[in-house]
Scaffold this motif. Structure first.
Motif, mmCIF file in Angstrom:
data_model
loop_
_atom_site.group_PDB
_atom_site.id
_atom_site.type_symbol
_atom_site.label_atom_id
_atom_site.label_comp_id
_atom_site.label_asym_id
_atom_site.label_seq_id
_atom_site.Cartn_x
_atom_site.Cartn_y
_atom_site.Cartn_z
ATOM 1 N N SER A 242 40.686 64.997 9.531
ATOM 2 C CA SER A 242 40.381 63.719 9.118
ATOM 3 C C SER A 242 39.401 63.021 10.044
ATOM 4 O O SER A 242 38.294 62.817 9.252
ATOM 5 C CB SER A 242 41.533 62.737 8.791
ATOM 6 N N GLU A 246 35.312 62.349 8.673
ATOM 7 C CA GLU A 246 34.584 60.971 8.894
ATOM 8 C C GLU A 246 33.179 60.777 9.712
ATOM 9 O O GLU A 246 32.394 60.354 9.268
ATOM 10 C CB GLU A 246 35.585 59.887 9.374
ATOM 11 N N SER A 250 29.454 60.421 8.312
ATOM 12 C CA SER A 250 28.731 59.387 8.731
ATOM 13 C C SER A 250 27.530 59.598 9.358
ATOM 14 O O SER A 250 26.454 59.263 9.299
ATOM 15 C CB SER A 250 29.416 58.701 9.792
ATOM 16 N N PRO A 271 32.678 56.024 5.504
ATOM 17 C CA PRO A 271 33.227 57.299 5.769
ATOM 18 C C PRO A 271 34.813 57.291 5.988
ATOM 19 O O PRO A 271 35.721 58.158 5.995
ATOM 20 C CB PRO A 271 32.775 57.775 7.272
ATOM 21 N N VAL A 272 35.315 55.921 6.218
ATOM 22 C CA VAL A 272 36.596 55.400 6.554
ATOM 23 C C VAL A 272 37.491 56.092 5.143
ATOM 24 O O VAL A 272 38.567 56.396 5.351
ATOM 25 C CB VAL A 272 37.012 54.161 6.825
ATOM 26 N N ALA A 275 38.217 59.931 5.261
ATOM 27 C CA ALA A 275 39.186 60.119 6.280
ATOM 28 C C ALA A 275 40.566 59.522 5.925
ATOM 29 O O ALA A 275 41.579 60.467 6.157
ATOM 30 C CB ALA A 275 38.782 59.193 7.508
ATOM 31 N N THR A 276 40.771 58.428 5.264
ATOM 32 C CA THR A 276 42.073 57.975 4.971
ATOM 33 C C THR A 276 42.459 58.756 3.690
ATOM 34 O O THR A 276 43.651 59.267 3.820
ATOM 35 C CB THR A 276 41.878 56.574 4.329
#
Length: 290
Positions: A242, A246, A250, A271-272, A275-276
Motif C-alpha cells: 500500500s 501510494e 504520487s 494517492p492516499v 493506498a487505503t
C-alpha cells in the motif's frame, strides 16, 4: 524634480527587495523557517510548563516578528476586509451529478478510514491507549454531520486534519474545553473576515518551520501504530504494498492520465485513496494466519 526621482528610485528598490524576499526558496525564507524550527524544538525539549505546551505558538510568534522585519508580512488585506459577514445558505445552489456523487461517496468512505486512523493516533498520543468503539462511532458520525451542515453554508468538505495529531502528541493537551475554544476561534474566522485576514498574514515559511515538527510527530505515531502489530508476512505485504503504491502514484501522477476523468478525479488527485483501498482489499483477500 530630483526629490521625485529619488522617491521613485526608493520605491523601486523597496519593490525589488520585497520581490526578492517573497521568492520561493530564498535565503530569507530558509532562515526564518530554520529559526522558527529551532525555537519550537528548544522549547519543546528544554522548557517546562506553559512554554513547553505553547512551543509551537511561541515559535510562530517569533518567526512572525522576524518576517515582519524583513517586510514579508502584508497587512493590506486586513484593512480591506469587513468586520462581520454571515454565510449564505446554499450559496452555490444544489445539483445532483451522478459522477460527482459517486466520487464524493468513495472519497468520504476513504476519509472515514483515515479518520479512524487519526482518532486512533490521537488517543494513542494523548491517552496512551487505543480508542473505544463508541468513541470511533461518535467521531465518524460527527465528521459526517459537520460536512453535511457545512455544505448547506457553501463550505467545502473537511477532514480530520492529521496536523492536529502531531500537536496533541507533542503537548498532550486533550481537554475538551480547549478544543471548544479552538472551535470558537475557527467559528470567529468564518464570520469575521477581519480576523481571518489577520491569520492569512502569517508567512508560509513561518508555518513550514513550525509545523515540520508536527509532521515528523505524525510520521512517528504512524510507525508506532504499525510496530504495535506483528511483522508477519501478511501484515508486511499489506503495509508495504500500500505504501509503495501510494509513493509510486504520487511520484508519477501522469500514469493515470489516460484513464477517464472520473477515475483520475477519484484516484489521481490523492494517492492516499489508492493506498487505503489497497490496504482494505489486501486485508480482505489475504488469508489470515493461524
Amino acid at each position: 524634480m530630483a526629490g521625485g526621482i529619488a522617491n521613485t528610485y526608493e520605491q523601486v528598490v523597496k519593490t525589488k527587495h520585497m520581490t526578492a524576499v517573497l521568492v520561493y526558496g530564498s535565503w530569507q525564507n530558509w532562515m526564518i523557517a530554520a529559526i522558527t524550527l529551532v525555537i519550537v524544538m528548544v522549547l519543546n525539549n528544554k522548557a517546562k510548563g506553559v512554554c513547553k505546551l505553547a512551543s509551537i505558538l511561541i515559535g510562530m510568534l517569533c518567526g512572525y516578528v522576524i518576517a515582519a522585519f524583513f517586510g514579508m508580512v502584508d497587512f493590506t488585506g486586513i484593512r480591506a476586509a469587513a468586520w462581520f459577514s454571515t454565510p449564505k445558505i446554499l450559496h452555490f445552489g444544489m445539483k445532483f451529478d451522478f459522477a460527482a456523487c459517486t466520487a464524493m461517496g468513495i472519497l468520504f468512505a476513504i476519509n472515514a478510514v483515515q479518520a479512524i486512523g487519526d482518532f486512533t493516533a490521537t488517543t494513542v498520543g494523548g491517552f496512551d491507549r487505543e480508542p473505544k468503539d463508541e468513541e470511533l462511532q461518535g467521531g465518524i458520525i460527527a465528521y459526517g454531520f459537520t460536512n453535511v451542515l457545512g455544505a448547506l453554508f457553501g463550505s467545502l468538505p473537511t477532514a480530520t486534519y492529521s496536523q492536529n495529531i502531531g500537536i496533541v502528541t507533542t503537548n498532550k493537551v486533550v481537554n475538551r474545553t480547549i478544543f471548544a475554544m479552538t472551535g470558537g476561534f475557527l467559528l470567529l474566522a468564518g464570520i469575521s473576515p477581519k480576523f481571518a485576514a489577520v491569520l492569512t498574514t502569517i508567512p508560509q515559511c513561518v508555518l513550514g518551520g513550525a509545523t515540520i515538527t508536527v509532521f515528523s510527530t505524525i510520521a512517528m505515531t504512524g510507525m508506532k501504530l504499525i510496530a504495535s502489530q506483528d511483522f508477519s508476512a501478511r501484515n508486511t505485504t499489506i503495509v508495504g504494498l500500500s505504501a509503495a503504491l501510494e509513493v509510486g502514484i504520487s511520484q508519477a501522477s501522469a500514469s493515470l492520465s489516460q484513464f477517464p476523468e472520473n477515475i483520475t478525479m477519484i484516484f489521481g488527485k490523492s494517492p492516499v485513496v489508492i493506498a487505503t483501498l489497497m490496504a482494505i482489499i489486501l486485508n480482505l483477500v489475504l488469508p489470515k494466519e493461524q
